[in-house]
Design a protein around this motif. Structure first.
Motif, short mmCIF file in Angstrom:
data_model
loop_
_atom_site.label_atom_id
_atom_site.label_comp_id
_atom_site.label_asym_id
_atom_site.label_seq_id
_atom_site.Cartn_x
_atom_site.Cartn_y
_atom_site.Cartn_z
N LYS A 36 0.83 -1.20 0.00
CA LYS A 36 0.00 0.00 0.00
C LYS A 36 0.87 1.26 0.00
O LYS A 36 0.54 2.25 -0.63
CB LYS A 36 -0.93 0.00 1.22
N SER A 37 1.98 1.21 0.72
CA SER A 37 2.87 2.35 0.79
C SER A 37 3.41 2.70 -0.59
O SER A 37 3.47 3.87 -0.97
CB SER A 37 4.03 2.06 1.76
N GLY A 38 3.78 1.70 -1.34
CA GLY A 38 4.27 1.92 -2.69
C GLY A 38 3.19 2.48 -3.59
O GLY A 38 3.44 3.36 -4.42
N GLU A 39 1.98 1.99 -3.42
CA GLU A 39 0.84 2.45 -4.19
C GLU A 39 0.55 3.92 -3.91
O GLU A 39 0.33 4.72 -4.83
CB GLU A 39 -0.37 1.59 -3.84
N ALA A 79 -4.93 8.12 -3.36
CA ALA A 79 -3.93 7.97 -2.30
C ALA A 79 -4.60 7.94 -0.93
O ALA A 79 -4.21 7.15 -0.06
CB ALA A 79 -2.92 9.10 -2.38
N LEU A 80 -5.62 8.76 -0.75
CA LEU A 80 -6.32 8.80 0.53
C LEU A 80 -7.17 7.55 0.76
O LEU A 80 -7.37 7.13 1.90
CB LEU A 80 -7.20 10.05 0.60
N GLU A 81 -7.65 6.94 -0.32
CA GLU A 81 -8.38 5.69 -0.18
C GLU A 81 -7.47 4.59 0.37
O GLU A 81 -7.91 3.73 1.15
CB GLU A 81 -8.94 5.26 -1.53
N LYS A 121 1.34 15.21 -7.92
CA LYS A 121 2.27 16.34 -8.00
C LYS A 121 2.52 16.74 -9.45
O LYS A 121 2.54 17.93 -9.79
CB LYS A 121 3.59 15.98 -7.32
N TYR A 122 2.74 15.74 -10.30
CA TYR A 122 2.99 16.02 -11.71
C TYR A 122 1.78 16.71 -12.35
O TYR A 122 1.92 17.66 -13.11
CB TYR A 122 3.31 14.72 -12.46
N SER A 123 0.59 16.23 -12.02
CA SER A 123 -0.63 16.82 -12.58
C SER A 123 -0.80 18.26 -12.14
O SER A 123 -1.21 19.13 -12.92
CB SER A 123 -1.85 15.99 -12.18
N ILE A 124 -0.48 18.55 -10.88
CA ILE A 124 -0.58 19.93 -10.39
C ILE A 124 0.43 20.81 -11.10
O ILE A 124 0.11 21.93 -11.53
CB ILE A 124 -0.36 19.97 -8.86
N ASP A 125 1.66 20.32 -11.27
CA ASP A 125 2.71 21.09 -11.94
C ASP A 125 2.35 21.42 -13.39
O ASP A 125 2.76 22.44 -13.94
CB ASP A 125 4.05 20.34 -11.92
N LEU A 151 0.83 9.84 -5.21
CA LEU A 151 1.29 11.16 -4.82
C LEU A 151 2.16 11.79 -5.90
O LEU A 151 2.05 12.98 -6.20
CB LEU A 151 2.06 11.09 -3.49
N GLU A 152 3.04 10.98 -6.48
CA GLU A 152 3.90 11.48 -7.55
C GLU A 152 3.08 11.91 -8.76
O GLU A 152 3.35 12.94 -9.40
CB GLU A 152 4.93 10.42 -7.95
N LEU A 153 2.07 11.12 -9.09
CA LEU A 153 1.20 11.46 -10.22
C LEU A 153 0.39 12.73 -9.94
O LEU A 153 0.19 13.55 -10.83
CB LEU A 153 0.26 10.29 -10.53
#
Length: 362
Positions: free
Chosen positions: A46-49, A76-78, A58-62, A54-56
């Motif tokens: 789950k941690s890896g997921e 991620a929150l699910e 961040k990229y989408s926000i950028d 989170l990385e995706l």
């Protein structure tokens, strides 16, 4: 007995085990499974997921893709509802998705408060409160920009007024969706500021600077609202202006007294900024000295009394049609110019200036 989610170390299947026992069996491969090992494995997975989501996000926000960012933050929150980074990304993505009809302020406040329930450190409080204040300032600026371009509204107003002067004003005013939505969203936007304790603003210079920015944006926003009302010959009534001044006072709580004086409530105005139709038609220019004298009389005298405001409203209801019918005729100017000249002369003797407004007057 309590069942917990786990992952079989041998076949990788998702299973459930009794956490009151040390061992259990995989229903898929039949192998014996240690409960602690199997539950630890699913937490690692789950941690890896969550990290990937989170990385995706961040990229989408950028890249300005708020919709995808919000989707990844929610995923991620699910997987981990206590992840403060995911909650913060949810705030950032929500801010990217604001519209005049939905500023998403409550979503941002809920996410920020959730973060603080998980991590109430001073560092995290500053991060969340800074985001609240920055979003509040940005939202006020966003609303102001949506209302700045009034050309289409003016055209609608002109069309309606030609058919029925006073009714035309009412119809245009009621159909001004942008203005109505901005006014509706205003208290929700200010809740972003009011969700930050005054004591935190007093104790932190950076938060104080952000709060000052909100005060400036709020003053400019109020002036923009009043200018939009001027399109129809309306202006903000005194009670509404008092409400705006009161909210400005609330916004500035926590700031040093000298800072509050820099952005005083007297910066706000309910002055009329619309054209003086008849005077402009008579003198041939909106910017001639006589028209500016009459504007000052309207703004600083007539608008300050109930009878004066009633006169302004009637004037703006009938004068556009009156000018449309007679403004181009010679007799119209010859008849009214001597009357206006005499009145303007008396106003100038009383101290009403004939020069354009300076910034300090607004």
């Amino acid at each position: 007995m309590s069942l917990v989610n786990a992952k079989c170390p041998n076949c990788g299947a998702s299973i459930q085990l009794d956490d009151s026992r040390e061992e259990g069996f995989c229903l898929y491969c039949g192998s014996k499974v240690k409960v602690q090992e199997a539950t630890s494995k699913i937490r690692i997975d789950k941690s890896g997921e969550v990290h990937n989501y989170l990385e995706l996000a961040k990229y989408s926000i950028d890249t300005g893709n708020g919709a995808d960012a919000l989707d990844y933050a929610n995923k991620a929150l699910e997987a981990d509802s206590s992840n403060t980074n995911a909650w913060f990304l949810k705030m950032e993505s929500s801010q990217q998705l604001i519209t005049l009809g939905n500023m998403r302020c409550q979503e941002i406040i809920i996410a920020g408060n959730k973060i603080l329930s998980l991590d109430n450190s001073q560092e995290m409080k500053k991060k969340v409160y800074s985001f609240f204040l920055t979003s509040c300032s940005q939202d006020l600026l966003f609303c102001k920009r949506q209302l700045r371009d009034t050309e289409s509204i003016k055209e609608t107003y002109k069309y309606n007024i030609q058919n029925h002067s006073y009714k035309g004003i009412e119809e245009t005013r009621n159909d001004d969706t942008d203005l109505n939505m901005a006014i509706e969203q205003e208290p929700k936007i200010l809740n972003l500021r009011f969700s930050v304790p005054d004591a935190e603003i007093s104790a932190d210079a950076e938060l104080a600077t952000l709060t000052s920015d909100i005060a400036i944006q709020f003053v400019n926003y109020e002036i923009t609202i009043n200018a939009r009302l001027n399109v129809y010959g309306y202006f903000m009534d005194d009670n509404t202006l008092k409400k705006y001044k009161y909210n400005l006072h609330r916004i500035q709580q926590g700031l040093p007294p000298e800072k509050q004086k820099e952005i005083g409530a007297d910066s706000m105005s309910n002055a009329i900024s619309g054209p003086c139709y008849i005077a402009t038609a008579v003198y041939g220019s909106y910017d001639c000295p006589e028209v500016w004298t009459l504007r000052r009389y309207r703004d600083y005298s007539l608008s300050k009394s109930i009878p004066g405001r009633a006169f302004i409203r009637i004037y703006y209801a009938i004068s556009p049609s009156f000018v449309r019918w007679f403004g181009d005729t010679a007799w119209f100017r010859l008849l009214l110019k001597p009357i206006l000249d005499k009145f303007v002369s008396k106003l100038e003797d009383k101290g009403y200036e004939s020069t354009p407004y300076q910034d300090k007057e607004w």
